[in-house]
Motif scaffolding. Structure first.
Motif, PDB file in Angstrom:
ATOM      1  N   MET A   1       3.862  -7.853 -15.292  1.00 44.13           N
ATOM      2  CA  MET A   1       4.195  -7.813 -13.781  1.00 44.13           C
ATOM      3  C   MET A   1       3.809  -9.231 -13.317  1.00 44.13           C
ATOM      4  O   MET A   1       2.802  -9.642 -13.654  1.00 44.13           O
ATOM      5  CB  MET A   1       3.494  -6.590 -13.127  1.00 44.13           C
ATOM      6  CG  MET A   1       3.556  -6.544 -11.767  1.00 44.13           C
ATOM      7  SD  MET A   1       4.893  -5.910 -10.909  1.00 44.13           S
ATOM      8  CE  MET A   1       4.499  -4.061 -11.465  1.00 44.13           C
ATOM      9  N   ILE A   2       4.791  -9.697 -12.505  1.00 48.28           N
ATOM     10  CA  ILE A   2       4.421 -10.791 -11.637  1.00 48.28           C
ATOM     11  C   ILE A   2       3.937 -10.526 -10.331  1.00 48.28           C
ATOM     12  O   ILE A   2       5.045 -10.002  -9.686  1.00 48.28           O
ATOM     13  CB  ILE A   2       5.422 -11.869 -11.968  1.00 48.28           C
ATOM     14  CG1 ILE A   2       5.499 -12.269 -13.528  1.00 48.28           C
ATOM     15  CG2 ILE A   2       5.480 -13.246 -11.061  1.00 48.28           C
ATOM     16  CD1 ILE A   2       6.871 -13.021 -13.494  1.00 48.28           C
ATOM     17  N   ALA A   3       2.979 -11.121  -9.546  1.00 47.23           N
ATOM     18  CA  ALA A   3       2.690 -10.835  -8.387  1.00 47.23           C
ATOM     19  C   ALA A   3       3.180 -12.212  -7.630  1.00 47.23           C
ATOM     20  O   ALA A   3       2.767 -13.178  -7.797  1.00 47.23           O
ATOM     21  CB  ALA A   3       1.438 -10.259  -7.872  1.00 47.23           C
ATOM     22  N   VAL A   4       3.910 -12.001  -6.385  1.00 41.83           N
ATOM     23  CA  VAL A   4       4.117 -13.068  -5.368  1.00 41.83           C
ATOM     24  C   VAL A   4       3.689 -12.989  -4.330  1.00 41.83           C
ATOM     25  O   VAL A   4       4.003 -12.010  -3.526  1.00 41.83           O
ATOM     26  CB  VAL A   4       5.801 -13.307  -5.403  1.00 41.83           C
ATOM     27  CG1 VAL A   4       6.011 -14.419  -4.663  1.00 41.83           C
ATOM     28  CG2 VAL A   4       6.407 -13.464  -6.999  1.00 41.83           C
ATOM     29  N   THR A   5       2.842 -13.913  -3.763  1.00 37.35           N
ATOM     30  CA  THR A   5       2.055 -13.920  -2.478  1.00 37.35           C
ATOM     31  C   THR A   5       3.110 -14.519  -1.597  1.00 37.35           C
ATOM     32  O   THR A   5       3.821 -15.500  -2.071  1.00 37.35           O
ATOM     33  CB  THR A   5       0.791 -14.511  -2.345  1.00 37.35           C
ATOM     34  OG1 THR A   5       0.771 -15.818  -2.578  1.00 37.35           O
ATOM     35  CG2 THR A   5      -0.090 -13.662  -3.129  1.00 37.35           C
ATOM     36  N   GLY A   6       3.166 -14.307  -0.263  1.00 37.42           N
ATOM     37  CA  GLY A   6       4.330 -15.106   0.472  1.00 37.42           C
ATOM     38  C   GLY A   6       5.581 -14.850   0.000  1.00 37.42           C
ATOM     39  O   GLY A   6       6.622 -15.241   0.213  1.00 37.42           O
ATOM     40  N   ALA A   7       5.745 -13.372  -0.692  1.00 41.98           N
ATOM     41  CA  ALA A   7       7.270 -12.773  -0.906  1.00 41.98           C
ATOM     42  C   ALA A   7       8.104 -12.870   0.317  1.00 41.98           C
ATOM     43  O   ALA A   7       9.272 -12.801   0.077  1.00 41.98           O
ATOM     44  CB  ALA A   7       6.964 -11.614  -1.662  1.00 41.98           C
ATOM     45  N   GLU A  60      -3.985  -5.353  -9.637  1.00 45.75           N
ATOM     46  CA  GLU A  60      -4.063  -4.356 -10.491  1.00 45.75           C
ATOM     47  C   GLU A  60      -2.716  -4.408 -11.300  1.00 45.75           C
ATOM     48  O   GLU A  60      -1.564  -4.150 -10.873  1.00 45.75           O
ATOM     49  CB  GLU A  60      -4.560  -3.117 -10.224  1.00 45.75           C
ATOM     50  CG  GLU A  60      -5.788  -2.829  -9.745  1.00 45.75           C
ATOM     51  CD  GLU A  60      -6.135  -1.963  -9.268  1.00 45.75           C
ATOM     52  OE1 GLU A  60      -5.411  -0.618  -9.375  1.00 45.75           O
ATOM     53  OE2 GLU A  60      -7.487  -1.484  -8.606  1.00 45.75           O
ATOM     54  N   ASP A  61      -2.828  -4.389 -12.679  1.00 45.34           N
ATOM     55  CA  ASP A  61      -1.823  -4.587 -13.734  1.00 45.34           C
ATOM     56  C   ASP A  61      -0.800  -5.776 -13.592  1.00 45.34           C
ATOM     57  O   ASP A  61       0.431  -5.618 -13.842  1.00 45.34           O
ATOM     58  CB  ASP A  61      -0.936  -3.341 -13.417  1.00 45.34           C
ATOM     59  CG  ASP A  61      -1.768  -1.991 -13.802  1.00 45.34           C
ATOM     60  OD1 ASP A  61      -2.384  -2.008 -14.726  1.00 45.34           O
ATOM     61  OD2 ASP A  61      -1.689  -1.015 -13.004  1.00 45.34           O
ATOM     62  N   VAL A  62      -1.322  -6.960 -13.026  1.00 45.65           N
ATOM     63  CA  VAL A  62      -0.563  -7.962 -12.808  1.00 45.65           C
ATOM     64  C   VAL A  62      -1.150  -8.858 -13.878  1.00 45.65           C
ATOM     65  O   VAL A  62      -2.185  -9.444 -14.303  1.00 45.65           O
ATOM     66  CB  VAL A  62      -0.636  -8.635 -11.455  1.00 45.65           C
ATOM     67  CG1 VAL A  62      -0.155 -10.078 -11.310  1.00 45.65           C
ATOM     68  CG2 VAL A  62      -0.098  -7.829 -10.447  1.00 45.65           C
TER      69      VAL A  62
END
Length: 87
Positions: A1-7, A60-62
């Motif tokens: 999983m990839i998290a993107v802030t400012g999505a 979590e899970d990223v």
């Protein structure tokens, strides 16, 4: 999983779409009160401020974080620091 802030921003929205199109699961990290909707391609969305003490839970899970969020207008320097440095 990839998290993107400012999505929900210009670059973030395009990155989420590109990652999802390549088969990656993407989590959109969106600030509370954002007037923009999260990218529809995101696997899931977490609404949390960069200054929230529970911020870590959104990751979590990223496996990877792409940090594109930032404060562009502030009334004082400490407001920039809280979002852009501390967050």
């Amino acid at each position: 999983m990839i998290a993107v802030t400012g999505a929900t921003g210009f670059i973030g929205r395009h990155l989420v779409a590109r990652l999802a199109a390549s088969g990656r699961k993407v989590r959109a990290i969106v600030r509370p009160g954002s007037r923009r909707t999260p990218p529809p391609e995101a696997h899931d969305t977490r609404c949390v401020a960069l200054t929230d003490p529970h911020l870590a839970g959104a990751f979590e899970d990223v496996d990877l974080v792409v940090h594109l969020a930032g404060c562009v207008r502030a009334r004082a320097v400490d407001e920039f620091t809280r979002s852009n440095v501390d967050g």
